[in-house]
Every structure is written in C-alpha cells, then in structure tokens.
Design a protein around this motif. Structure first.
Motif, PDB file in Angstrom:
ATOM      1  N   ARG A  49     -44.576 -15.181 -31.436  1.00 57.05           N
ATOM      2  CA  ARG A  49     -45.234 -16.393 -30.813  1.00 57.05           C
ATOM      3  C   ARG A  49     -46.190 -16.182 -29.641  1.00 57.05           C
ATOM      4  NH1 ARG A  49     -40.828 -15.464 -32.961  1.00 57.05           N
ATOM      5  NH2 ARG A  49     -39.505 -16.881 -34.368  1.00 57.05           N
ATOM      6  N   ASP A  50     -46.758 -15.066 -29.524  1.00 57.03           N
ATOM      7  CA  ASP A  50     -47.530 -15.144 -28.218  1.00 57.03           C
ATOM      8  C   ASP A  50     -47.444 -16.510 -27.203  1.00 57.03           C
ATOM      9  OD1 ASP A  50     -50.068 -14.678 -26.875  1.00 57.03           O
ATOM     10  OD2 ASP A  50     -51.466 -16.105 -28.335  1.00 57.03           O
ATOM     11  N   LEU A  51     -46.120 -15.781 -26.532  1.00 54.32           N
ATOM     12  CA  LEU A  51     -45.702 -16.452 -25.737  1.00 54.32           C
ATOM     13  C   LEU A  51     -45.674 -16.320 -23.802  1.00 54.32           C
ATOM     14  CD1 LEU A  51     -42.960 -18.762 -26.850  1.00 54.32           C
ATOM     15  CD2 LEU A  51     -44.653 -19.345 -26.301  1.00 54.32           C
ATOM     16  N   GLU A  52     -45.506 -16.642 -23.544  1.00 55.19           N
ATOM     17  CA  GLU A  52     -44.816 -16.033 -21.830  1.00 55.19           C
ATOM     18  C   GLU A  52     -44.114 -16.414 -20.753  1.00 55.19           C
ATOM     19  OE1 GLU A  52     -48.021 -15.282 -18.015  1.00 55.19           O
ATOM     20  OE2 GLU A  52     -48.257 -16.881 -18.948  1.00 55.19           O
ATOM     21  N   LEU A  53     -43.531 -17.489 -21.672  1.00 49.81           N
ATOM     22  CA  LEU A  53     -42.831 -18.322 -20.747  1.00 49.81           C
ATOM     23  C   LEU A  53     -41.592 -19.065 -22.135  1.00 49.81           C
ATOM     24  CD1 LEU A  53     -44.366 -21.305 -18.672  1.00 49.81           C
ATOM     25  CD2 LEU A  53     -43.364 -18.422 -18.153  1.00 49.81           C
ATOM     26  N   ILE A  54     -40.454 -18.660 -21.733  1.00 45.97           N
ATOM     27  CA  ILE A  54     -39.338 -18.862 -22.718  1.00 45.97           C
ATOM     28  C   ILE A  54     -38.295 -19.719 -22.193  1.00 45.97           C
ATOM     29  CG2 ILE A  54     -37.689 -17.907 -24.443  1.00 45.97           C
ATOM     30  CD1 ILE A  54     -39.317 -15.463 -25.227  1.00 45.97           C
ATOM     31  N   SER A  55     -37.664 -20.733 -22.635  1.00 51.08           N
ATOM     32  CA  SER A  55     -36.932 -21.641 -22.054  1.00 51.08           C
ATOM     33  C   SER A  55     -35.891 -21.192 -21.709  1.00 51.08           C
ATOM     34  CB  SER A  55     -37.261 -22.738 -22.034  1.00 51.08           C
ATOM     35  OG  SER A  55     -36.589 -23.240 -23.671  1.00 51.08           O
ATOM     36  N   LEU A  56     -34.577 -21.620 -21.038  1.00 48.25           N
ATOM     37  CA  LEU A  56     -32.868 -21.024 -21.204  1.00 48.25           C
ATOM     38  C   LEU A  56     -32.642 -21.747 -22.745  1.00 48.25           C
ATOM     39  CD1 LEU A  56     -30.498 -19.980 -19.908  1.00 48.25           C
ATOM     40  CD2 LEU A  56     -30.723 -22.052 -19.004  1.00 48.25           C
ATOM     41  N   ASP A  57     -33.328 -23.028 -22.586  1.00 52.94           N
ATOM     42  CA  ASP A  57     -32.641 -23.553 -23.551  1.00 52.94           C
ATOM     43  C   ASP A  57     -33.651 -22.927 -25.165  1.00 52.94           C
ATOM     44  OD1 ASP A  57     -31.656 -25.349 -22.235  1.00 52.94           O
ATOM     45  OD2 ASP A  57     -33.299 -26.967 -22.271  1.00 52.94           O
ATOM     46  N   GLU A  58     -33.939 -22.501 -25.558  1.00 51.09           N
ATOM     47  CA  GLU A  58     -34.557 -21.540 -26.358  1.00 51.09           C
ATOM     48  C   GLU A  58     -33.511 -20.199 -26.691  1.00 51.09           C
ATOM     49  OE1 GLU A  58     -39.065 -21.349 -27.696  1.00 51.09           O
ATOM     50  OE2 GLU A  58     -39.203 -21.968 -24.676  1.00 51.09           O
ATOM     51  N   ILE A  59     -33.646 -20.097 -25.452  1.00 47.59           N
ATOM     52  CA  ILE A  59     -32.646 -18.159 -25.718  1.00 47.59           C
ATOM     53  C   ILE A  59     -31.322 -18.423 -26.160  1.00 47.59           C
ATOM     54  CG2 ILE A  59     -31.557 -16.816 -24.044  1.00 47.59           C
ATOM     55  CD1 ILE A  59     -34.254 -16.622 -22.366  1.00 47.59           C
ATOM     56  N   LEU A  60     -30.690 -20.186 -25.880  1.00 49.39           N
ATOM     57  CA  LEU A  60     -29.311 -20.186 -25.937  1.00 49.39           C
ATOM     58  C   LEU A  60     -29.565 -21.036 -27.529  1.00 49.39           C
ATOM     59  CD1 LEU A  60     -26.741 -21.703 -25.451  1.00 49.39           C
ATOM     60  CD2 LEU A  60     -27.476 -23.431 -24.931  1.00 49.39           C
ATOM     61  N   ASP A  61     -30.503 -21.740 -28.055  1.00 45.93           N
ATOM     62  CA  ASP A  61     -30.245 -22.386 -29.519  1.00 45.93           C
ATOM     63  C   ASP A  61     -31.153 -21.898 -30.108  1.00 45.93           C
ATOM     64  OD1 ASP A  61     -28.400 -24.322 -28.610  1.00 45.93           O
ATOM     65  OD2 ASP A  61     -29.566 -25.484 -27.111  1.00 45.93           O
ATOM     66  N   GLU A  62     -32.356 -21.726 -30.907  1.00 41.24           N
ATOM     67  CA  GLU A  62     -33.197 -21.329 -31.288  1.00 41.24           C
ATOM     68  C   GLU A  62     -32.662 -20.102 -31.842  1.00 41.24           C
ATOM     69  OE1 GLU A  62     -36.135 -22.589 -31.628  1.00 41.24           O
ATOM     70  OE2 GLU A  62     -35.547 -24.164 -31.045  1.00 41.24           O
ATOM     71  N   GLU A  63     -33.630 -19.595 -33.399  1.00 41.44           N
ATOM     72  CA  GLU A  63     -33.234 -18.886 -33.775  1.00 41.44           C
ATOM     73  C   GLU A  63     -33.666 -17.842 -33.444  1.00 41.44           C
ATOM     74  OE1 GLU A  63     -34.167 -19.992 -37.853  1.00 41.44           O
ATOM     75  OE2 GLU A  63     -33.957 -21.918 -37.853  1.00 41.44           O
ATOM     76  N   LEU A  64     -33.005 -16.649 -33.456  1.00 40.85           N
ATOM     77  CA  LEU A  64     -33.708 -15.089 -33.366  1.00 40.85           C
ATOM     78  C   LEU A  64     -33.422 -14.699 -31.678  1.00 40.85           C
ATOM     79  CD1 LEU A  64     -36.265 -14.603 -36.080  1.00 40.85           C
ATOM     80  CD2 LEU A  64     -33.920 -13.914 -36.220  1.00 40.85           C
ATOM     81  N   LEU A  65     -32.954 -15.516 -31.548  1.00 42.93           N
ATOM     82  CA  LEU A  65     -32.559 -15.703 -29.368  1.00 42.93           C
ATOM     83  C   LEU A  65     -31.101 -15.481 -29.589  1.00 42.93           C
ATOM     84  CD1 LEU A  65     -35.394 -17.607 -28.290  1.00 42.93           C
ATOM     85  CD2 LEU A  65     -35.279 -14.916 -28.075  1.00 42.93           C
ATOM     86  N   TRP A  66     -31.060 -14.973 -28.240  1.00 39.58           N
ATOM     87  CA  TRP A  66     -29.694 -14.192 -27.427  1.00 39.58           C
ATOM     88  C   TRP A  66     -28.373 -15.566 -28.112  1.00 39.58           C
ATOM     89  CZ3 TRP A  66     -30.728 -13.035 -22.221  1.00 39.58           C
ATOM     90  CH2 TRP A  66     -31.837 -12.487 -22.281  1.00 39.58           C
ATOM     91  N   GLY A  67     -28.350 -17.087 -28.617  1.00 39.49           N
ATOM     92  CA  GLY A  67     -27.494 -17.475 -29.078  1.00 39.49           C
ATOM     93  C   GLY A  67     -27.265 -17.341 -30.053  1.00 39.49           C
ATOM     94  N   LYS A  68     -27.818 -17.616 -30.431  1.00 38.24           N
ATOM     95  CA  LYS A  68     -27.924 -17.086 -32.315  1.00 38.24           C
ATOM     96  C   LYS A  68     -27.561 -15.930 -32.863  1.00 38.24           C
ATOM     97  CE  LYS A  68     -28.836 -21.167 -33.783  1.00 38.24           C
ATOM     98  NZ  LYS A  68     -28.803 -22.472 -34.642  1.00 38.24           N
ATOM     99  N   VAL A  69     -27.794 -14.892 -32.459  1.00 37.58           N
ATOM    100  CA  VAL A  69     -28.430 -13.755 -32.561  1.00 37.58           C
ATOM    101  C   VAL A  69     -27.092 -12.763 -32.629  1.00 37.58           C
ATOM    102  CG1 VAL A  69     -29.051 -11.843 -33.128  1.00 37.58           C
ATOM    103  CG2 VAL A  69     -30.240 -13.191 -33.158  1.00 37.58           C
ATOM    104  N   PHE A  70     -26.629 -13.167 -30.706  1.00 41.86           N
ATOM    105  CA  PHE A  70     -25.740 -12.612 -30.227  1.00 41.86           C
ATOM    106  C   PHE A  70     -23.965 -13.595 -29.966  1.00 41.86           C
ATOM    107  CE2 PHE A  70     -29.083  -9.487 -29.686  1.00 41.86           C
ATOM    108  CZ  PHE A  70     -28.587  -8.512 -30.290  1.00 41.86           C
ATOM    109  N   ASN A  71     -24.075 -14.781 -30.384  1.00 37.49           N
ATOM    110  CA  ASN A  71     -23.001 -15.298 -30.303  1.00 37.49           C
ATOM    111  C   ASN A  71     -22.867 -15.228 -28.916  1.00 37.49           C
ATOM    112  OD1 ASN A  71     -22.920 -15.887 -33.113  1.00 37.49           O
ATOM    113  ND2 ASN A  71     -21.169 -13.848 -32.644  1.00 37.49           N
ATOM    114  N   LEU A  72     -23.713 -15.793 -27.911  1.00 36.07           N
ATOM    115  CA  LEU A  72     -23.635 -15.792 -26.237  1.00 36.07           C
ATOM    116  C   LEU A  72     -23.803 -16.764 -26.056  1.00 36.07           C
ATOM    117  CD1 LEU A  72     -25.707 -12.683 -25.212  1.00 36.07           C
ATOM    118  CD2 LEU A  72     -23.425 -12.742 -25.392  1.00 36.07           C
ATOM    119  N   SER A  73     -22.815 -17.130 -24.836  1.00 38.20           N
ATOM    120  CA  SER A  73     -22.671 -18.406 -24.464  1.00 38.20           C
ATOM    121  C   SER A  73     -23.175 -18.704 -23.393  1.00 38.20           C
ATOM    122  CB  SER A  73     -21.586 -18.912 -23.918  1.00 38.20           C
ATOM    123  OG  SER A  73     -21.242 -17.183 -22.947  1.00 38.20           O
TER     124      SER A  73
END
Length: 295
Positions: free
Chosen positions: A217-241
């Motif tokens: 996605r050509d990003l430098e910054l990723i928000s904590l909310d994204e990591i929790l809720d976006e597809e293909l990030l930790w919250g979704k892929v690994f069921n992480l709280s």
C-alpha cells in the motif's frame, strides 16, 4: 474465486517438505503421471499437495507445464522445510489467508470477513454459502463449500492421536491454536476463533505481515486501529486482541536493527515501518536464527 481444490485433504505433517523437495529435483513433478509413486502419496493427495503449495505462495506455475519454488518457498525449504518452528507456520498461515492466488477463498473469508468468534459448524457452513452466493456470478456446489469448511476446521484442529503413537496424520497448523472445536451440550460442534499468545505466533511473522502490508500500500505509517481491524493485519489474521497487539508492538520497538517507532498524529497511535523488503527482512531473521542453531 476457487473452491474445493484441496481434494478434501487438510495439509498433513511433512507434506510440504515432500512437495518442495520434489519440485526442487523435478520442475515437472506435478505433471508426472507416476509422481505419486515417487513421493509415497495417493494420486488425490498429490493433487491436494499441489494446491497447498500454490495456495501458500511456496510454488508457482511456469510456462511449459512446470513449477518452481517462489522466493518464499526457497527460504522455507532452506531454513525450516519440516515446519518445526511456529514462526514458519505463522508465515504460511498468513499467505494462505491472503488468498493471493485466488485458490483459498474459504481461509480468506473466515479470518478476514467472518466476524463471529463462536459458531456451530452447521451455521458456519450456512454463512459461507450465503457469502459465496452474494459474491459469485455462477452457482457453486454446496457440497464443495461444505467440504471447504470441514478442511478449514481440520487444518487448524487436527492433532495427532495421543493414544496411538503410530498416528502421524495431523496438521502442523494446530500449533498456532487459532481455532478450537468443542462439543456443546446439544452435541453440536462449536467452532471458536481463539487468540494465541504472541509467543506462539512469533514476532518475526508479525513484523513480516506489517512490512507486507506497508509495501503493498506504499505506507510508512500504520495505525493501531488498522492493525486491529483491517483485513490482512494482526487482529484479523491471528485473532489478536488490542492488548496483545500493543504488547507485540512494544517488543518490536526494541528490535536489534529494524526498530519500529511510535508516532502520534491526529490523535491516532501509529507505528512507523522501516523501508525494507519483507523477504529481505525474513532472510535477515532466518540467517540469525540459523546461526544460533535454532533452525
């Protein structure tokens, strides 16, 4: 989208090792009518193995009816082809649920789209059938979709039989503890998404996932909310709280070479991701692990 390519076989222990070895020795292995005899698997199992190698981005088609290992496949084959490390399995799980080759629709759907954390198998199958019907232009066999759900559950829950030391038919993905299957009082099977510990998943695959997301996605910054809720990030892929995500991010801010940075912008907590290619990062980490004698 594709369904039922696994021939109703979940991935067995040592299968990927057999498949990557076969491809390394003969790029036309999966087009050899007698290949199943060379590898010691049934014909349908060999077709299933071909699916798993492609679906996990370990192998790719080439012109002229042949296959080669991908760069990821070469790394896994070199450092941990027997999948002894949880980190390796976590990386393969991520590539499976990415559905990059459009072969693993059910895995993408379950981890990225399906929101229920606890459901009965019958309801899970019904939900998948409805989703497919709403996203496909052509009808798909309900039996095929039901088998996809069965294989999904087996891949993450099929352990070796503790009462039978000769039973080696188990899935290496069970070590991630991402899905649990319980029997309810009504004797129905409850399928639960479970939240593993960061240690079970491994910091290396978590960092790798962030780098993949940022690069694509050509990003430098990723928000904590994204990591929790976006597809293909930790919250979704690994069921992480959220708490486990914060714990992992804090550990990655002290990385020996590629430390993450916290940045607060517009009242949002973001992490600044270094500019390094995901596979270069993976090569760096695997070299260190190899030198330590852990792989």
């Amino acid at each position: 989208m594709a369904y039922g390519r696994h021939e109703s076989f979940y991935l067995r222990d040592k299968w990927l090792s057999k498949g990557m070895k076969a491809i390394s020795e003969d790029s036309r292995f999966f087009y050899d009518k007698n290949g199943f005899e060379k590898i010691g698997l049934g014909k349908n199992m060999v077709r299933s193995l071909r699916f798993w190698l492609l679906a996990m981005d370990l192998m790719q088609d080439t012109k002229g009816k042949s296959h080669i290992l991908t760069d990821l496949g070469k790394l896994i084959y070199k450092y941990d082809r027997l999948l002894q490390k949880n980190e390796t399995v976590s990386i393969l799980h991520y590539h499976l649920v990415r559905n990059n080759n459009d072969l693993a629709t059910v895995f993408y759907w379950y981890f990225n789209i399906y929101k229920e954390t606890v459901t009965q198998r019958t309801e899970l199958k019904k939900s998948f059938r409805i989703w497919v019907k709403n996203h496909e232009t052509k009808a798909v066999s309900e039996n095929s979709l039901d088998r996809d759900i069965d294989v999904l559950v087996q891949l993450y829950t099929k352990n070796a039989n503790e009462n039978d030391p000769e039973d080696f038919i188990f899935s290496p993905f069970t070590k991630l503890n991402l899905i649990r299957e319980d029997t309810s009082e009504e004797k129905n099977e409850n399928i639960k998404k479970t939240s593993s510990n960061v240690e079970e998943i491994g910091l290396i695959p978590l960092y790798y996932v962030l780098l993949m997301y940022a690069q694509e996605r050509d990003l430098e910054l990723i928000s904590l909310d994204e990591i929790l809720d976006e597809e293909l990030l930790w919250g979704k892929v690994f069921n992480l709280s959220k708490n486990k995500i914060i714990d992992a991010l804090n550990k990655l801010t002290t990385h020996r070479k590629f430390a993450l940075e916290y940045v607060r912008t517009n009242n949002l907590d973001n992490v600044k991701v270094p500019k390094i290619a995901p596979l270069d990062y993976l090569q760096y980490e695997l070299n260190i692990e190899f030198d330590k004698g852990k792989l």
